[in-house]
Each structure stands twice: as structure tokens, then as C-alpha cells.
Design a protein around this motif. Structure first.
Motif, PDB file in Angstrom:
ATOM      1  N   VAL A 185       6.341   3.281  -7.849  1.00 47.50           N
ATOM      2  CA  VAL A 185       5.926   2.016  -7.239  1.00 47.50           C
ATOM      3  C   VAL A 185       4.417   1.832  -7.357  1.00 47.50           C
ATOM      4  O   VAL A 185       3.931   0.760  -7.764  1.00 47.50           O
ATOM      5  CB  VAL A 185       6.365   1.952  -5.768  1.00 47.50           C
ATOM      6  CG1 VAL A 185       5.753   0.736  -5.067  1.00 47.50           C
ATOM      7  CG2 VAL A 185       7.884   1.903  -5.672  1.00 47.50           C
ATOM      8  N   THR A 186       3.641   2.851  -7.013  1.00 43.34           N
ATOM      9  CA  THR A 186       2.191   2.715  -7.062  1.00 43.34           C
ATOM     10  C   THR A 186       1.687   2.519  -8.494  1.00 43.34           C
ATOM     11  O   THR A 186       0.760   1.739  -8.728  1.00 43.34           O
ATOM     12  CB  THR A 186       1.494   3.934  -6.428  1.00 43.34           C
ATOM     13  OG1 THR A 186       1.929   5.144  -7.085  1.00 43.34           O
ATOM     14  CG2 THR A 186       1.808   4.031  -4.946  1.00 43.34           C
ATOM     15  N   LYS A 211      -5.905   5.324  -2.960  1.00 44.64           N
ATOM     16  CA  LYS A 211      -5.527   5.418  -4.363  1.00 44.64           C
ATOM     17  C   LYS A 211      -5.429   4.050  -5.025  1.00 44.64           C
ATOM     18  O   LYS A 211      -5.782   3.902  -6.203  1.00 44.64           O
ATOM     19  CB  LYS A 211      -4.185   6.145  -4.480  1.00 44.64           C
ATOM     20  CG  LYS A 211      -3.711   6.355  -5.912  1.00 44.64           C
ATOM     21  CD  LYS A 211      -2.421   7.158  -5.942  1.00 44.64           C
ATOM     22  CE  LYS A 211      -1.957   7.406  -7.372  1.00 44.64           C
ATOM     23  NZ  LYS A 211      -0.713   8.213  -7.417  1.00 44.64           N
ATOM     24  N   LEU A 212      -4.979   3.052  -4.284  1.00 44.16           N
ATOM     25  CA  LEU A 212      -4.636   1.771  -4.891  1.00 44.16           C
ATOM     26  C   LEU A 212      -5.667   0.667  -4.714  1.00 44.16           C
ATOM     27  O   LEU A 212      -5.859  -0.146  -5.612  1.00 44.16           O
ATOM     28  CB  LEU A 212      -3.304   1.275  -4.319  1.00 44.16           C
ATOM     29  CG  LEU A 212      -2.020   1.898  -4.837  1.00 44.16           C
ATOM     30  CD1 LEU A 212      -0.821   1.315  -4.107  1.00 44.16           C
ATOM     31  CD2 LEU A 212      -1.876   1.681  -6.333  1.00 44.16           C
ATOM     32  N   CYS A 213      -6.307   0.610  -3.565  1.00 47.95           N
ATOM     33  CA  CYS A 213      -6.976  -0.629  -3.159  1.00 47.95           C
ATOM     34  C   CYS A 213      -8.405  -0.752  -3.667  1.00 47.95           C
ATOM     35  O   CYS A 213      -9.193   0.197  -3.596  1.00 47.95           O
ATOM     36  CB  CYS A 213      -6.967  -0.745  -1.636  1.00 47.95           C
ATOM     37  SG  CYS A 213      -5.300  -0.848  -0.950  1.00 47.95           S
ATOM     38  N   SER A 229     -15.105  -2.648   0.269  1.00 47.96           N
ATOM     39  CA  SER A 229     -14.637  -1.587  -0.619  1.00 47.96           C
ATOM     40  C   SER A 229     -14.579  -0.271   0.147  1.00 47.96           C
ATOM     41  O   SER A 229     -15.087  -0.162   1.278  1.00 47.96           O
ATOM     42  CB  SER A 229     -15.586  -1.448  -1.809  1.00 47.96           C
ATOM     43  OG  SER A 229     -16.851  -0.956  -1.372  1.00 47.96           O
ATOM     44  N   LEU A 230     -13.980   0.739  -0.474  1.00 48.30           N
ATOM     45  CA  LEU A 230     -13.943   2.053   0.159  1.00 48.30           C
ATOM     46  C   LEU A 230     -15.356   2.547   0.455  1.00 48.30           C
ATOM     47  O   LEU A 230     -15.629   3.058   1.546  1.00 48.30           O
ATOM     48  CB  LEU A 230     -13.213   3.049  -0.743  1.00 48.30           C
ATOM     49  CG  LEU A 230     -11.686   2.949  -0.775  1.00 48.30           C
ATOM     50  CD1 LEU A 230     -11.135   3.833  -1.882  1.00 48.30           C
ATOM     51  CD2 LEU A 230     -11.080   3.342   0.566  1.00 48.30           C
ATOM     52  N   ASP A 240     -16.562  10.206   4.763  1.00 51.44           N
ATOM     53  CA  ASP A 240     -16.375  10.279   3.317  1.00 51.44           C
ATOM     54  C   ASP A 240     -14.910  10.206   2.902  1.00 51.44           C
ATOM     55  O   ASP A 240     -14.571  10.470   1.755  1.00 51.44           O
ATOM     56  CB  ASP A 240     -17.018  11.545   2.747  1.00 51.44           C
ATOM     57  CG  ASP A 240     -16.409  12.821   3.309  1.00 51.44           C
ATOM     58  OD1 ASP A 240     -15.467  12.732   4.129  1.00 51.44           O
ATOM     59  OD2 ASP A 240     -16.876  13.914   2.934  1.00 51.44           O
ATOM     60  N   ASN A 241     -14.029   9.844   3.841  1.00 51.04           N
ATOM     61  CA  ASN A 241     -12.621   9.619   3.501  1.00 51.04           C
ATOM     62  C   ASN A 241     -12.056   8.583   4.458  1.00 51.04           C
ATOM     63  O   ASN A 241     -12.561   8.388   5.566  1.00 51.04           O
ATOM     64  CB  ASN A 241     -11.815  10.924   3.548  1.00 51.04           C
ATOM     65  CG  ASN A 241     -11.726  11.502   4.944  1.00 51.04           C
ATOM     66  OD1 ASN A 241     -10.883  11.098   5.738  1.00 51.04           O
ATOM     67  ND2 ASN A 241     -12.614  12.449   5.274  1.00 51.04           N
TER      68      ASN A 241
END
Length: 259
Positions: A185-186, A211-213, A229-230, A240-241
Motif C-alpha cells: 500500500v505505501t 516514511k510517506l509524507c 515538513s518533517l 529528531d523524530n
């Protein structure tokens, strides 16, 4: 592109709900006036705990429910006055999608393709591509009742995407899936992004969002606490996560923070 302005959604409470919650208010505000944009060729994530307002927001985007206040615009179409045009533009997948278990994947997919007004040869071509990608082909003539949970989820994705929509809205796309199905799916969502699609996912699984965004909105109690953004989220929170950043945002009060 998707544009959301001042989106607010309230639900009327039953007398029983009011008594159980000790609440004198007749309404529960699920979404409290949020704003955001989602661009073409982007995967945008709504992350937050259960009950934060993610699913309500996505249902408003898909025109399944009407906002109490505010507006939703999808590829130039207004959600309130042009709902049918909006629905032609998008796919909406939720875990609550129920397929008739008496039918087969082939019959079901062709049925939905015809509902979208597709020609038979187009349905056949798209169905075969999606069936092959998600491994549905060996089960195309099996009753849905006899399929595994993962296979039913993959069929739901096929049905949602049969009309090749420009906008994809997936509510918890990997929830309840085994690791192999979740990976399929991802990876397909990444492929759709490469094809220029506009994608929104909601999730409470931080590793999926990381992972995706491309960009993320953190929503809690119906409000967006941070959006960016991340790297933006990490800079705001000093983490940092995404897992640690998310919990740090529990301590941030006030409204939306653009970072």
C-alpha cells in the motif's frame, strides 16, 4: 489542489451522551475551524490520536458530511455547492468501507467502474493492472466472504482507485494490515505521487507518516497544533523524530502553529 478554510464540524449529542459526559452542551465540536492546503504531487498527512478530528475532516473533504462552518475546495470545485464534481475527482478509502461478501472481486470492481461511467475496456485494463499489483488476480473469482482481511483491504483500495482519481484520501491506509500488505500500500501511494496525484492520509502510526509524507498537520482535540515538513516539525519541537515531536506537542497550548 485542496484548500480548506475555517473548517468546523459539530455533532448534536443525544440526551444519553449528554448525561454520560456530564455535559450540558447539546453539541460536540469535532473540528474547530482548521485551515490547510494540499498541493498537487504531494502526500499530506493528518496525524493525531483517536478522536482528534482526523476522520471527520476527511469526510468533509470527501463531501460525505457537510461542514458546520468553513469551506472545502478540491481542484477548483466547492465541496458544498459542487459535491458531485468533487466526488468525481477523488477516491476515499476508510476501514468502514463494507463490500458485499456474496460477490467476487471481479464483479465488485466492474460494478464500481460502471458506476463511475467507465467504458468496459477501460475497466478491464485498470482492474487487471490493480489486481496484478496488489496480488488480487488469483482470487478474482473467489467470494469476498472467503478472502483474508488483508485481501479485502487490498480489494477496497482497488475499488477506490478504479476510476483513476486525481485526489486520493485514505483514512488509516495501513491499519490492521500485515507487514507485506502494508508495504504494498505505501509503495503504491508513492507511485501515485510520482504520477502527480494529490494524496491525503490520516494515521496515528508515526513511522508511516515519516516514511510517506511531504508535509504533516498534527491535529489534537479538533485543532491543528503544527503544520509543515518533517524538518519544520522537528525544529519547532526540538526533537529528531516524529514520535517524540508528537508527544512534545501535547504540551503546546493555543491554536495552529505554522512552521
Amino acid at each position: 489542489m485542496i484548500q480548506v478554510n475555517g473548517l468546523k464540524k459539530s455533532f448534536k449529542l443525544s440526551k444519553k451522551q449528554m448525561m454520560e459526559n456530564g455535559n450540558k452542551d447539546k453539541f460536540k465540536v469535532a473540528v474547530k475551524g482548521i485551515d490547510f492546503q494540499v498541493h498537487d504531487n504531494e502526500i499530506f498527512g493528518l496525524i493525531g490520536p483517536n478522536g482528534a478530528g482526523k476522520t471527520t475532516t476527511m469526510r468533509c473533504l470527501a463531501t460525505l458530511i457537510n461542514p458546520t462552518e468553513g469551506s472545502v475546495n478540491v481542484n477548483g470545485f466547492d465541496g458544498a455547492s459542487e459535491g458531485e464534481a468533487v466526488r468525481r475527482e477523488l477516491a476515499f478509502l476508510t476501514n468502514e468501507l463494507k463490500l458485499d461478501t456474496h460477490f467476487t472481486p471481479e464483479y465488485t470492481t466492474k460494478f464500481f467502474g460502471r458506476l463511475h461511467g467507465l467504458e468496459e475496456n477501460v475497466i478491464e485494463e485498470r482492474m487487471n493492472h490493480l489486481f496484478d499489483y496488489f496480488g488480487v488476480t488469483p482470487f478474482k473469482f473467489t467470494k469476498i466472504a472467503d478472502l483474508s482481511t488483508g485481501m479485502k483491504q487490498k480489494l477496497s483500495i482497488v475499488v477506490s482507485l478504479i476510476h483513476d482519481p486525481q485526489v486520493i484520501i485514505f483514512d488509516e491506509p495501513t491499519n490492521g494490515l500485515d507487514i507485506i500488505t502494508a508495504r504494498a500500500v505505501t509503495e503504491y501511494l508513492k507511485e501515485l505521487k510520482q504520477r502527480g496525484k494529490t494524496i491525503i492520509i490520516s494515521t496515528h502510526m508515526m513511522h508511516v507518516a515519516e516514511k510517506l509524507c511531504d508535509r504533516i498537520a498534527v491535529i489534537m482535540d479538533g485543532e491543528i497544533k503544527a503544520i509543515g515538513s518533517l524538518d519544520d516539525i522537528y525544529k519547532l519541537t526540538g526533537k529528531d523524530n516524529l514520535d517524540d515531536a508528537f508527544f512534545k506537542l501535547y504540551d503546546i497550548s493555543g491554536g495552529q502553529q505554522h512552521v
